[in-house]
Write a protein that holds these residues in place. Sequence first.
Motif, mmCIF file in Angstrom:
data_model
loop_
_atom_site.group_PDB
_atom_site.id
_atom_site.type_symbol
_atom_site.label_atom_id
_atom_site.label_comp_id
_atom_site.label_asym_id
_atom_site.label_seq_id
_atom_site.Cartn_x
_atom_site.Cartn_y
_atom_site.Cartn_z
ATOM 1 N N GLY A 131 0.584 -1.289 0.019
ATOM 2 C CA GLY A 131 -0.078 0.019 0.084
ATOM 3 C C GLY A 131 0.870 1.385 -0.305
ATOM 4 N N ASP A 176 -0.627 -9.043 -1.119
ATOM 5 C CA ASP A 176 -1.522 -10.077 -1.365
ATOM 6 C C ASP A 176 -2.847 -9.902 -2.004
ATOM 7 O OD1 ASP A 176 -2.824 -8.831 0.581
ATOM 8 O OD2 ASP A 176 -2.852 -10.595 1.996
ATOM 9 N N GLU A 177 -2.935 -8.872 -2.747
ATOM 10 C CA GLU A 177 -4.298 -8.508 -3.486
ATOM 11 C C GLU A 177 -3.937 -8.542 -4.758
ATOM 12 O OE1 GLU A 177 -7.056 -5.318 -2.056
ATOM 13 O OE2 GLU A 177 -5.545 -4.887 -0.499
ATOM 14 N N ARG A 236 -6.500 2.938 -1.152
ATOM 15 C CA ARG A 236 -7.741 2.650 -0.701
ATOM 16 C C ARG A 236 -8.401 4.193 -0.644
ATOM 17 N NH1 ARG A 236 -7.207 -2.352 0.602
ATOM 18 N NH2 ARG A 236 -5.436 -3.001 1.929
ATOM 19 N N PRO A 253 -13.403 5.835 -2.780
ATOM 20 C CA PRO A 253 -14.697 6.619 -2.893
ATOM 21 C C PRO A 253 -14.885 7.260 -4.054
ATOM 22 C CG PRO A 253 -13.808 6.907 -0.772
ATOM 23 C CD PRO A 253 -12.611 6.119 -1.576
ATOM 24 N N CYS A 270 1.107 -13.990 0.161
ATOM 25 C CA CYS A 270 0.685 -13.933 1.452
ATOM 26 C C CYS A 270 1.789 -14.080 2.560
ATOM 27 C CB CYS A 270 -0.537 -14.377 1.908
ATOM 28 S SG CYS A 270 -1.191 -13.922 3.197
ATOM 29 N N ALA A 271 2.064 -13.242 3.332
ATOM 30 C CA ALA A 271 3.299 -13.783 4.181
ATOM 31 C C ALA A 271 2.673 -14.375 5.429
ATOM 32 C CB ALA A 271 4.151 -12.413 4.690
ATOM 33 N N CYS A 325 4.458 -3.522 6.525
ATOM 34 C CA CYS A 325 3.310 -2.311 6.405
ATOM 35 C C CYS A 325 2.009 -3.240 5.717
ATOM 36 C CB CYS A 325 3.867 -1.333 5.650
ATOM 37 S SG CYS A 325 4.884 -1.567 4.260
ATOM 38 N N GLY A 366 -0.966 -3.016 6.743
ATOM 39 C CA GLY A 366 -2.353 -2.255 6.973
ATOM 40 C C GLY A 366 -3.202 -2.941 7.840
ATOM 41 N N CYS A 397 -16.135 -2.107 2.769
ATOM 42 C CA CYS A 397 -15.711 -1.282 1.353
ATOM 43 C C CYS A 397 -14.244 -0.888 1.778
ATOM 44 C CB CYS A 397 -16.536 0.174 1.462
ATOM 45 S SG CYS A 397 -16.135 1.136 0.232
ATOM 46 N N TRP A 398 -13.252 -1.798 1.605
ATOM 47 C CA TRP A 398 -12.010 -1.838 2.110
ATOM 48 C C TRP A 398 -10.847 -1.874 1.015
ATOM 49 C CZ3 TRP A 398 -10.302 0.615 5.852
ATOM 50 C CH2 TRP A 398 -9.077 0.479 6.208
ATOM 51 N N PHE A 453 -15.096 7.396 10.474
ATOM 52 C CA PHE A 453 -14.255 8.214 9.427
ATOM 53 C C PHE A 453 -14.683 7.594 8.127
ATOM 54 C CE2 PHE A 453 -9.984 8.903 7.631
ATOM 55 C CZ PHE A 453 -10.298 10.296 7.101
ATOM 56 N N ILE A 454 -14.201 6.235 8.121
ATOM 57 C CA ILE A 454 -14.483 5.582 6.942
ATOM 58 C C ILE A 454 -15.761 5.344 6.192
ATOM 59 C CG2 ILE A 454 -14.022 3.635 5.500
ATOM 60 C CD1 ILE A 454 -11.234 4.477 6.146
ATOM 61 N N GLY A 488 2.580 2.664 8.869
ATOM 62 C CA GLY A 488 1.053 2.751 8.415
ATOM 63 C C GLY A 488 0.291 2.338 9.598
ATOM 64 N N ALA A 517 -4.749 5.615 11.449
ATOM 65 C CA ALA A 517 -5.006 4.859 10.283
ATOM 66 C C ALA A 517 -5.404 5.932 9.102
ATOM 67 C CB ALA A 517 -5.767 4.010 10.460
HETATM 68 C C1 LIG Z 1 -12.618 3.763 1.605
HETATM 69 C C2 LIG Z 1 -11.743 4.400 2.363
HETATM 70 C C3 LIG Z 1 -11.397 5.664 2.142
HETATM 71 C C4 LIG Z 1 -10.223 6.090 2.620
HETATM 72 N N1 LIG Z 1 -10.074 7.474 2.957
HETATM 73 C C5 LIG Z 1 -9.116 8.240 3.540
HETATM 74 C C6 LIG Z 1 -8.902 9.604 3.295
HETATM 75 O O1 LIG Z 1 -9.816 10.237 2.802
HETATM 76 N N2 LIG Z 1 -7.677 10.219 3.967
HETATM 77 C C7 LIG Z 1 -6.902 9.331 4.474
HETATM 78 O O2 LIG Z 1 -5.585 9.929 5.142
HETATM 79 N N3 LIG Z 1 -7.044 7.883 4.663
HETATM 80 C C8 LIG Z 1 -8.105 7.465 4.167
HETATM 81 N N4 LIG Z 1 -8.205 5.900 4.158
HETATM 82 C C9 LIG Z 1 -7.138 5.404 4.892
HETATM 83 C C10 LIG Z 1 -6.024 4.783 3.930
HETATM 84 O O3 LIG Z 1 -6.451 4.248 2.989
HETATM 85 C C11 LIG Z 1 -5.174 4.096 4.843
HETATM 86 O O4 LIG Z 1 -4.595 4.911 6.173
HETATM 87 C C12 LIG Z 1 -3.818 3.635 3.955
HETATM 88 O O5 LIG Z 1 -4.111 2.545 2.880
HETATM 89 C C13 LIG Z 1 -2.764 2.895 4.857
HETATM 90 O O6 LIG Z 1 -1.633 2.425 4.054
HETATM 91 P P1 LIG Z 1 -0.995 1.284 4.654
HETATM 92 O O7 LIG Z 1 0.290 0.995 3.635
HETATM 93 O O8 LIG Z 1 -0.384 1.289 5.930
HETATM 94 O O9 LIG Z 1 -2.067 -0.186 4.491
HETATM 95 P P2 LIG Z 1 -2.673 -0.642 3.155
HETATM 96 O O10 LIG Z 1 -3.041 0.509 1.973
HETATM 97 O O11 LIG Z 1 -3.707 -1.378 3.981
HETATM 98 O O12 LIG Z 1 -1.737 -1.506 2.426
HETATM 99 C C14 LIG Z 1 -1.408 -2.765 3.083
HETATM 100 C C15 LIG Z 1 -1.285 -3.903 2.159
HETATM 101 O O13 LIG Z 1 -0.789 -4.959 2.636
HETATM 102 C C16 LIG Z 1 -1.320 -6.223 2.260
HETATM 103 N N5 LIG Z 1 -1.249 -7.206 3.282
HETATM 104 C C17 LIG Z 1 -1.678 -7.486 4.427
HETATM 105 N N6 LIG Z 1 -1.322 -8.602 4.887
HETATM 106 C C18 LIG Z 1 -0.312 -8.995 4.170
HETATM 107 C C19 LIG Z 1 0.336 -10.321 4.163
HETATM 108 N N7 LIG Z 1 0.333 -11.147 5.582
HETATM 109 N N8 LIG Z 1 1.233 -10.436 3.398
HETATM 110 C C20 LIG Z 1 1.384 -9.835 2.129
HETATM 111 N N9 LIG Z 1 0.653 -8.516 2.056
HETATM 112 C C21 LIG Z 1 -0.346 -8.461 2.960
HETATM 113 C C22 LIG Z 1 -2.638 -5.733 2.166
HETATM 114 O O14 LIG Z 1 -3.487 -6.620 1.321
HETATM 115 C C23 LIG Z 1 -2.713 -4.456 1.440
HETATM 116 O O15 LIG Z 1 -2.442 -4.477 0.136
HETATM 117 C C24 LIG Z 1 -9.443 5.408 3.570
HETATM 118 C C25 LIG Z 1 -9.439 4.095 3.480
HETATM 119 C C26 LIG Z 1 -10.589 3.622 2.761
HETATM 120 C C27 LIG Z 1 -10.610 1.910 2.929
#
Ligand SMILES: Cc1cc2nc3c(=O)[nH]c(=O)nc-3n(C[C@H](O)[C@H](O)[C@H](O)COP(=O)(O)OP(=O)(O)OC[C@H]3O[C@@H](n4cnc5c(N)ncnc54)[C@H](O)[C@@H]3O)c2cc1C
Length: 423
Positions: free
Chosen positions: A9, A33-34, A41, A45, A77-78, A104, A106, A125-126, A151-152, A272, A289
């Motif tokens: 992400g 893993d997607e 994400r 919207p 997937c880890a 990271c 998520g 809705c994720w 929030f979401i 993250g 988050a």
């Molecule tokens: C609908 C929606 C609207 C949002 N709107 C906002 C907004 O307006 N403003 C804002 O700041 N934030 C918003 N967010 C939140 C924001 O999307 C998250 O804070 C952000 O995606 C976090 O990033 P990340 O890289 O930490 O995790 P993620 O984006 O969740 O990425 C993590 C990735 O790791 C993968 N993963 C998980 N476990 C494993 C594993 N074991 N092995 C391999 N891969 C794995 C997941 O599948 C994912 O692809 C929103 C979220 C959603 C769902």
Amino acid sequence: MKHVIIGNGPAGVVAAEAIRRADRNADIVMIGDEPEPPYSRMAIPYLLVGNIQEKGTWLRKTDGHFASLNIKEVLGCAKSVDTAGRVVHMEDGSSFAYDRLLICTGSHPLKLPVPGIDSPNVHSCWTLDDARHIAAKAKKGARVLQIGAGFIGCIIMEALASRGVKLDIVEMGDRMVPRMMTSKAGGMIARWVKQKGVNVHTSARVTSIRQNGDELIATLGDGTEVVADLIIASAGVKPNVAFLQGSGIACATGILIDERCETNIPGVFAAGDVAEAVDFSTGERLVNAIQPNAVDQGRVAAMNMVGRNTRSQGTMAINVLDTLGLISASFGQWWGAEGGDSVELIDEERFRYISLQFKDDVLVGATSIGLTDHVGVLRGLIQTRTPLGSWKQRLMHDPLRVMEAYLSMAQAQSAPPLAEALH
Ligand SMILES: Cc1cc2nc3c(=O)[nH]c(=O)nc-3n(C[C@H](O)[C@H](O)[C@H](O)COP(=O)(O)OP(=O)(O)OC[C@H]3O[C@@H](n4cnc5c(N)ncnc54)[C@H](O)[C@@H]3O)c2cc1C
């Protein structure tokens, strides 16, 4: 150096690119893993509104972007991490050795313990995949029930409303965004949303869901039945840490990280939505988050992974929301500090609201509605921990003078010392 990043992400992508910029020769593996290109994400919207296509959600849009940076992308997937042997084990039996590891992964939506929650046409809705299901069902005139007004939930509601659906929202708390805003602010948002034609049920829960032909019938705690074509469950998320069991990596709600984004295990970092850092205003731990936080932490982790000692100021809760045209925001300790002072100004008719929270003469938290000009200023004052001196009392009398206070503080800081000015 072998760098392995679990999660692709915003945090993972920014970290991978930052490592590459700092070290041309490092081995970089980024695991996701997607079955999608790395995407954001928070763009979902916009996809549901129809402002962008799926490609618009992708974090990097140029074909072959990661290959051109010699970042190896792995779909899988880890399953576990062996921190003693420095190896990541994958579900498919493969493994990746590392010198530095960044986690990271998520978070994932919580599954409500409600009978019928697994019925077809009940979705979270994720993910992009969720968005495809929702887009297929949430056509103009469709009846949509959304569980959760956090929030979401509120962000999704905005997108759903723009699709012309008939919307019901069920929220357990006594107001909207109860974990993000004061009671008055959450109540004001609920009133605004109701005026826009959304049925808001606060202090309510869905106790069961049953299928009736093509429709779903959700029963609420007080016996009310809500009929829907689609139910969206948006009742909170939980960091993806289960696969770290037995790894020795310390977790509370999320993975505990220090100001270098390092965990208790040297060489293992996290960033993250999965990470729990120290909130710079409260000193307490917080899973913050939001995407800007993920990106910042990804960058800080990357710098430390390549040996550049970089520290984060700490994380800070910042929430800015657009609910059907009403802009609201909360920052820092919006709920107030122990032994602190607070002031609240409400204009119910014009949907304007501001609340300021002080500790001594420092602004530590704020909530605002309908005051878009003030958002940057509130954040700035809290983040810089500026002592307000006599401005505190002025703000206690009229919190709307916050812009004046900010400018006055900024000028005081940039003015040369008197002795210097006299020369
Ligand atoms: C609908 C929606 C609207 C949002 N709107 C906002 C907004 O307006 N403003 C804002 O700041 N934030 C918003 N967010 C939140 C924001 O999307 C998250 O804070 C952000 O995606 C976090 O990033 P990340 O890289 O930490 O995790 P993620 O984006 O969740 O990425 C993590 C990735 O790791 C993968 N993963 C998980 N476990 C494993 C594993 N074991 N092995 C391999 N891969 C794995 C997941 O599948 C994912 O692809 C929103 C979220 C959603 C769902």
